[in-house]
Design an enzyme around this catalytic site. Structure first.
Site, short mmCIF file in Angstrom:
data_model
loop_
_atom_site.label_atom_id
_atom_site.label_comp_id
_atom_site.label_asym_id
_atom_site.label_seq_id
_atom_site.Cartn_x
_atom_site.Cartn_y
_atom_site.Cartn_z
N GLN A 126 45.28 91.23 44.38
CA GLN A 126 46.13 90.24 43.72
C GLN A 126 45.27 89.22 43.00
OE1 GLN A 126 48.39 87.87 46.49
NE2 GLN A 126 49.94 87.31 45.00
N GLY A 127 45.49 89.03 41.71
CA GLY A 127 44.73 88.08 40.91
C GLY A 127 45.58 86.91 40.47
N GLU A 244 56.35 89.09 49.14
CA GLU A 244 55.15 88.84 49.94
C GLU A 244 55.49 88.06 51.20
OE1 GLU A 244 50.77 86.67 49.52
OE2 GLU A 244 52.36 86.18 48.11
#
Length: 400
Positions: A126-127, A244
């Site tokens: 994840q960026g 998430e």
């Protein structure tokens, strides 16, 4: 409200438990039981074992090729994984970017990526976070300018979990610097093997290498690796972050830590010859934590029972699970640290070995207690900081 599981749900729990017992490598289970890090190959192998049972994507509906679990089945599945313990399916793949591509991606993107996401043929990271843009994600500065059929990306990302294992990164970039903060953001899928990408390790205070910094210098990303519309990344981000934070209470994980604390207490003999496990103060603390975990589990089951009322959208009350689940896991790690006592201390050389992924063969298993305690300090931040979760509750639940 009736919190008893149905006979079918109890049978499903037995099925999951038996599958784990029959298929999980005992060495992998032993590593997890002692909170040791797994290798990339061990994680991939287990994900593919789950995929062979069609359980690698527990949150995916049948229409996406998932098992189509009910919310209760999904809860049971993760609870059994946490208590075994067994590795979770890689969340970056199956809980984050998989649902995003399935919901917002093109048909070509679905065909290209979804099968490889399931089997971990591609490992994703994840960026999102940047220096100065963590909880305030909309302040990100990484930029992407359009150049024909490519975006040219410049900037940096930080705290990328397991990016040193990853093949791809889903990331947020600013594609319209003149727009308001949320309005000018797009989501790109970046192949980390492209020229101009550099992944640098960050060794945290628990001695582990799990997070990284990623630097992007004139990286040319094909336009067909954009998810959704240009400048439409914020809506996708809210969808992803809602996924998430689902099921983040991790009651089963806290129970596993509590069991380990009791095991360590059985091995610890005080100066007067009394076993720590018989100490009334320790027993009271362990019992109080167990009661709190049961209360949290009931709260989680209430939200699961009401999931249909939200039509699949994240329930803002799940922030309660994040806040309280984090607190109880941290309390469990504190109890475990107390139970281990001086044996939880690790020499500097051992911590360096932890960082290198080489755990000392003769080190007492109690020496992995301190890294768990230290690592869980960050649980108040990742997945949405406690302060942000309180703001969500204040605004959406209490109407303040």
């Amino acid at each position: 409200m009736d919190f008893d599981f149905t006979p079918e749900e109890r049978a499903f729990r037995t099925q999951v438990r038996d599958f784990i017992a029959s298929n999980l490598d005992p060495q992998v289970q032993a590593k997890l039981a002692e909170h040791r890090s797994l290798t990339r190959d061990e994680i991939v192998a287990w994900q593919r074992t789950l995929d062979g049972r069609n359980w690698a994507t527990p949150s995916w509906p049948a229409a996406w090729g998932g098992p189509g679990f009910t919310p209760v089945q999904r809860y049971i599945f993760f609870d059994e994984l946490h208590q075994a313990p067994a590795p979770e399916p890689l969340s970056f793949n199956v809980a984050m970017i998989g649902p995003v591509i399935a919901t917002f991606g093109t048909d070509a993107q679905k065909r290209r990526f979804l099968p490889r996401i399931r089997r971990l043929d591609d490992w994703w990271c994840q960026g999102f976070s940047e220096p100065g843009a963590g909880s305030d994600l909309a302040s990100l500065k990484a930029s992407a300018r359009r150049d024909g059929e490519h975006y040219v990306v410049n900037g940096s990302k930080i705290w990328q979990g397991m990016a040193h294992y990853a093949d791809w990164m889903f990331t947020l970039v600013r594609t319209d610097p003149t727009a308001t903060k949320q309005a000018g953001i797009s989501m790109l899928l970046i192949d980390l093997r492209l020229p101009g990408v550099e992944v640098r390790p960050i060794v945290t205070m628990d001695g582990r290498h799990e997070v990284n910094a990623v630097f992007l210098d004139e990286v040319r990303v094909p336009v067909d690796c954009r998810v959704g519309e240009e400048n439409g990344g914020w809506a996708i981000t809210k969808f992803l972050l809602g996924n998430e934070r689902t099921g983040i209470a991790r009651v089963g994980m806290s129970r596993h830590i509590l069991r380990r604390a009791r095991t360590l207490a059985q091995q610890r003999i005080a100066s007067g010859g009394e076993c720590l496990a018989d100490d009334p103060v320790f027993r009271q603390a362990a019992a109080a934590l167990e009661i709190e975990l049961h209360a949290l589990e009931i709260t989680q089951m209430r939200l699961i029972a009401e999931a249909d009322a939200h039509s699949g959208t994240p329930d803002p009350r799940s922030s309660i699970l994040k806040i309280r689940g984090t607190q109880l896991r941290q309390q469990a790690s504190e109890l475990m640290l107390s139970a281990a006592g001086p044996r939880a201390l690790a020499a500097a050389g051992e911590f360096q070995a932890f960082a290198d992924g080489q755990w000392p063969a003769q080190a007492p298993w109690s020496t992995t207690v301190a890294p768990v305690y230290l690592s869980l300090r960050a649980a108040s931040i990742y997945g949405g900081s406690t302060e942000v979760q309180k703001n969500i509750l204040a605004k959406t639940v209490l109407g303040l």
